[in-house]
Scaffold this motif. Sequence first.
Motif, PDB file in Angstrom:
ATOM      1  N   LEU A   6       0.864  -1.190   0.000  1.00  0.00           N
ATOM      2  CA  LEU A   6       0.000   0.000   0.000  1.00  0.00           C
ATOM      3  C   LEU A   6       0.900   1.240   0.000  1.00  0.00           C
ATOM      4  CD1 LEU A   6      -2.889   1.297   0.793  1.00  0.00           C
ATOM      5  CD2 LEU A   6      -2.050   1.144   3.118  1.00  0.00           C
ATOM      6  N   VAL A   7       0.624   2.198  -0.877  1.00  0.00           N
ATOM      7  CA  VAL A   7       1.426   3.432  -0.933  1.00  0.00           C
ATOM      8  C   VAL A   7       0.488   4.636  -0.967  1.00  0.00           C
ATOM      9  CG1 VAL A   7       2.999   4.803  -2.375  1.00  0.00           C
ATOM     10  CG2 VAL A   7       3.393   2.362  -2.092  1.00  0.00           C
ATOM     11  N   GLU A   8       0.780   5.622  -0.123  1.00  0.00           N
ATOM     12  CA  GLU A   8      -0.002   6.865  -0.141  1.00  0.00           C
ATOM     13  C   GLU A   8       0.430   7.675  -1.375  1.00  0.00           C
ATOM     14  OE1 GLU A   8       0.581   9.286   3.322  1.00  0.00           O
ATOM     15  OE2 GLU A   8      -1.347  10.290   3.058  1.00  0.00           O
ATOM     16  N   ILE A   9      -0.531   8.088  -2.184  1.00  0.00           N
ATOM     17  CA  ILE A   9      -0.204   8.777  -3.435  1.00  0.00           C
ATOM     18  C   ILE A   9       0.559  10.084  -3.169  1.00  0.00           C
ATOM     19  CG2 ILE A   9      -1.224   9.868  -5.501  1.00  0.00           C
ATOM     20  CD1 ILE A   9      -3.509   7.689  -5.187  1.00  0.00           C
ATOM     21  N   GLU A  10       0.241  10.727  -2.063  1.00  0.00           N
ATOM     22  CA  GLU A  10       0.923  11.986  -1.711  1.00  0.00           C
ATOM     23  C   GLU A  10       2.430  11.793  -1.520  1.00  0.00           C
ATOM     24  OE1 GLU A  10      -0.958  14.005   1.584  1.00  0.00           O
ATOM     25  OE2 GLU A  10       0.652  15.492   1.607  1.00  0.00           O
ATOM     26  N   ARG A  11       2.816  10.564  -1.176  1.00  0.00           N
ATOM     27  CA  ARG A  11       4.247  10.272  -1.031  1.00  0.00           C
ATOM     28  C   ARG A  11       4.970  10.514  -2.356  1.00  0.00           C
ATOM     29  NH1 ARG A  11       5.866   4.336   1.030  1.00  0.00           N
ATOM     30  NH2 ARG A  11       8.041   4.366   0.461  1.00  0.00           N
ATOM     31  N   ILE A  12       4.320  10.173  -3.454  1.00  0.00           N
ATOM     32  CA  ILE A  12       4.905  10.403  -4.784  1.00  0.00           C
ATOM     33  C   ILE A  12       4.926  11.909  -5.080  1.00  0.00           C
ATOM     34  CG2 ILE A  12       4.613   9.995  -7.267  1.00  0.00           C
ATOM     35  CD1 ILE A  12       5.423   7.477  -5.648  1.00  0.00           C
ATOM     36  N   THR A  13       3.827  12.594  -4.756  1.00  0.00           N
ATOM     37  CA  THR A  13       3.746  14.044  -4.991  1.00  0.00           C
ATOM     38  C   THR A  13       4.896  14.740  -4.260  1.00  0.00           C
ATOM     39  OG1 THR A  13       1.352  13.717  -4.993  1.00  0.00           O
ATOM     40  CG2 THR A  13       2.142  15.998  -4.927  1.00  0.00           C
ATOM     41  N   LYS A  14       5.113  14.351  -3.006  1.00  0.00           N
ATOM     42  CA  LYS A  14       6.180  14.983  -2.205  1.00  0.00           C
ATOM     43  C   LYS A  14       7.565  14.635  -2.741  1.00  0.00           C
ATOM     44  CE  LYS A  14       3.784  15.731   2.137  1.00  0.00           C
ATOM     45  NZ  LYS A  14       3.374  15.107   3.399  1.00  0.00           N
ATOM     46  N   LEU A  15       7.701  13.395  -3.188  1.00  0.00           N
ATOM     47  CA  LEU A  15       8.982  12.957  -3.758  1.00  0.00           C
ATOM     48  C   LEU A  15       9.317  13.809  -4.993  1.00  0.00           C
ATOM     49  CD1 LEU A  15      10.708  10.501  -2.800  1.00  0.00           C
ATOM     50  CD2 LEU A  15       9.724   9.214  -4.685  1.00  0.00           C
ATOM     51  N   LYS A  16       8.283  14.094  -5.807  1.00  0.00           N
ATOM     52  CA  LYS A  16       8.482  14.911  -7.014  1.00  0.00           C
ATOM     53  C   LYS A  16       8.819  16.352  -6.639  1.00  0.00           C
ATOM     54  CE  LYS A  16       5.660  12.844 -10.632  1.00  0.00           C
ATOM     55  NZ  LYS A  16       4.358  13.002 -11.302  1.00  0.00           N
ATOM     56  N   GLU A  17       8.156  16.879  -5.587  1.00  0.00           N
ATOM     57  CA  GLU A  17       8.445  18.248  -5.141  1.00  0.00           C
ATOM     58  C   GLU A  17       9.905  18.348  -4.690  1.00  0.00           C
ATOM     59  OE1 GLU A  17       3.926  19.162  -3.534  1.00  0.00           O
ATOM     60  OE2 GLU A  17       5.559  19.008  -2.074  1.00  0.00           O
ATOM     61  N   ARG A  18      10.374  17.286  -4.036  1.00  0.00           N
ATOM     62  CA  ARG A  18      11.725  17.311  -3.474  1.00  0.00           C
ATOM     63  C   ARG A  18      12.808  17.034  -4.521  1.00  0.00           C
ATOM     64  NH1 ARG A  18      13.793  13.532   1.396  1.00  0.00           N
ATOM     65  NH2 ARG A  18      15.835  14.460   1.584  1.00  0.00           N
ATOM     66  N   PHE A  19      12.561  16.051  -5.383  1.00  0.00           N
ATOM     67  CA  PHE A  19      13.623  15.619  -6.303  1.00  0.00           C
ATOM     68  C   PHE A  19      13.359  15.948  -7.768  1.00  0.00           C
ATOM     69  CE2 PHE A  19      13.982  12.711  -2.626  1.00  0.00           C
ATOM     70  CZ  PHE A  19      15.291  12.982  -2.244  1.00  0.00           C
ATOM     71  N   GLY A  20      12.221  16.580  -8.059  1.00  0.00           N
ATOM     72  CA  GLY A  20      11.909  16.965  -9.439  1.00  0.00           C
ATOM     73  C   GLY A  20      11.884  15.775 -10.374  1.00  0.00           C
ATOM     74  N   ASP A  21      12.480  15.964 -11.567  1.00  0.00           N
ATOM     75  CA  ASP A  21      12.462  14.930 -12.606  1.00  0.00           C
ATOM     76  C   ASP A  21      13.132  13.631 -12.174  1.00  0.00           C
ATOM     77  OD1 ASP A  21      11.121  16.584 -14.245  1.00  0.00           O
ATOM     78  OD2 ASP A  21      12.850  17.155 -15.482  1.00  0.00           O
ATOM     79  N   LYS A  22      14.032  13.757 -11.176  1.00  0.00           N
ATOM     80  CA  LYS A  22      14.784  12.555 -10.768  1.00  0.00           C
ATOM     81  C   LYS A  22      14.003  11.678  -9.790  1.00  0.00           C
ATOM     82  CE  LYS A  22      19.309  14.559 -11.474  1.00  0.00           C
ATOM     83  NZ  LYS A  22      20.096  15.617 -10.884  1.00  0.00           N
ATOM     84  N   ALA A  23      12.855  12.169  -9.316  1.00  0.00           N
ATOM     85  CA  ALA A  23      12.112  11.455  -8.270  1.00  0.00           C
ATOM     86  C   ALA A  23      11.720  10.045  -8.714  1.00  0.00           C
ATOM     87  CB  ALA A  23      10.864  12.246  -7.893  1.00  0.00           C
ATOM     88  N   LEU A  24      11.080   9.951  -9.867  1.00  0.00           N
ATOM     89  CA  LEU A  24      10.576   8.651 -10.307  1.00  0.00           C
ATOM     90  C   LEU A  24      11.711   7.710 -10.697  1.00  0.00           C
ATOM     91  CD1 LEU A  24       7.381   9.618 -12.350  1.00  0.00           C
ATOM     92  CD2 LEU A  24       7.586   9.060  -9.923  1.00  0.00           C
TER      93      LEU A  24
END
Length: 124
Positions: A6-24
């Motif tokens: 189970l993964v909270e979708i906001e975790r991805i949103t925050k990861l993108k805010e922090r690491f930009g294009d490199k997040a994914l």
Amino acid sequence: MIGIDLVEIERITKLKERFGDKALAKFLAPDEIALAKSDATAAGFYAAKEAVSKALGIGISAQCGFMDIKLYKDAKNAPYFTLSRHLIEAYAITDLALSITHDNGFAIAVAVIEGTKSTRQLWH
Ligand SMILES: CC(C)(COP(=O)(O)OP(=O)(O)OC[C@H]1O[C@@H](n2cnc3c(N)ncnc32)[C@H](O)[C@@H]1OP(=O)(O)O)[C@@H](O)C(=O)NCCC(=O)NCCS
């Protein structure tokens, strides 16, 4: 062998805010990033890789890194995956199945892996 995550979708949103294009790129290969058009899909992909690693019984580890699991979508948008050859051979894997859902801020994935080599003793 079965695994769930189970993964909270906001975790991805925050990861993108922090690491930009490199997040994914921390957990997805370029082909997979191209498929992950929304944060919900990316969260589903994250959950999928963790679920697969749980089905193997080893988690995301030296034996099974994020890039040892490759995710795809078929023509009907159904997700599926392949594994690095060393994992297929180590567990004598014969079939793989994956299902992903997301709703209300969370993504869930269930992975089923069939093989002819059991990972544990079955009798007592
Ligand atoms: C495929 C379907 C079951 C997905 O269910 P849902 O409740 O809409 O969405 P969920 O969050 O549970 O699942 C979405 C995930 O299902 C997976 N999925 C999509 N199509 C799929 C398929 N054909 N087979 C298996 N899994 C599929 C994907 O991983 C998708 O995630 P993504 O959007 O991030 O790529 C649903 O869209 C469906 O049945 N569609 C066909 C019927 C329809 O459209 N009816 C509407 C009019 S009544």
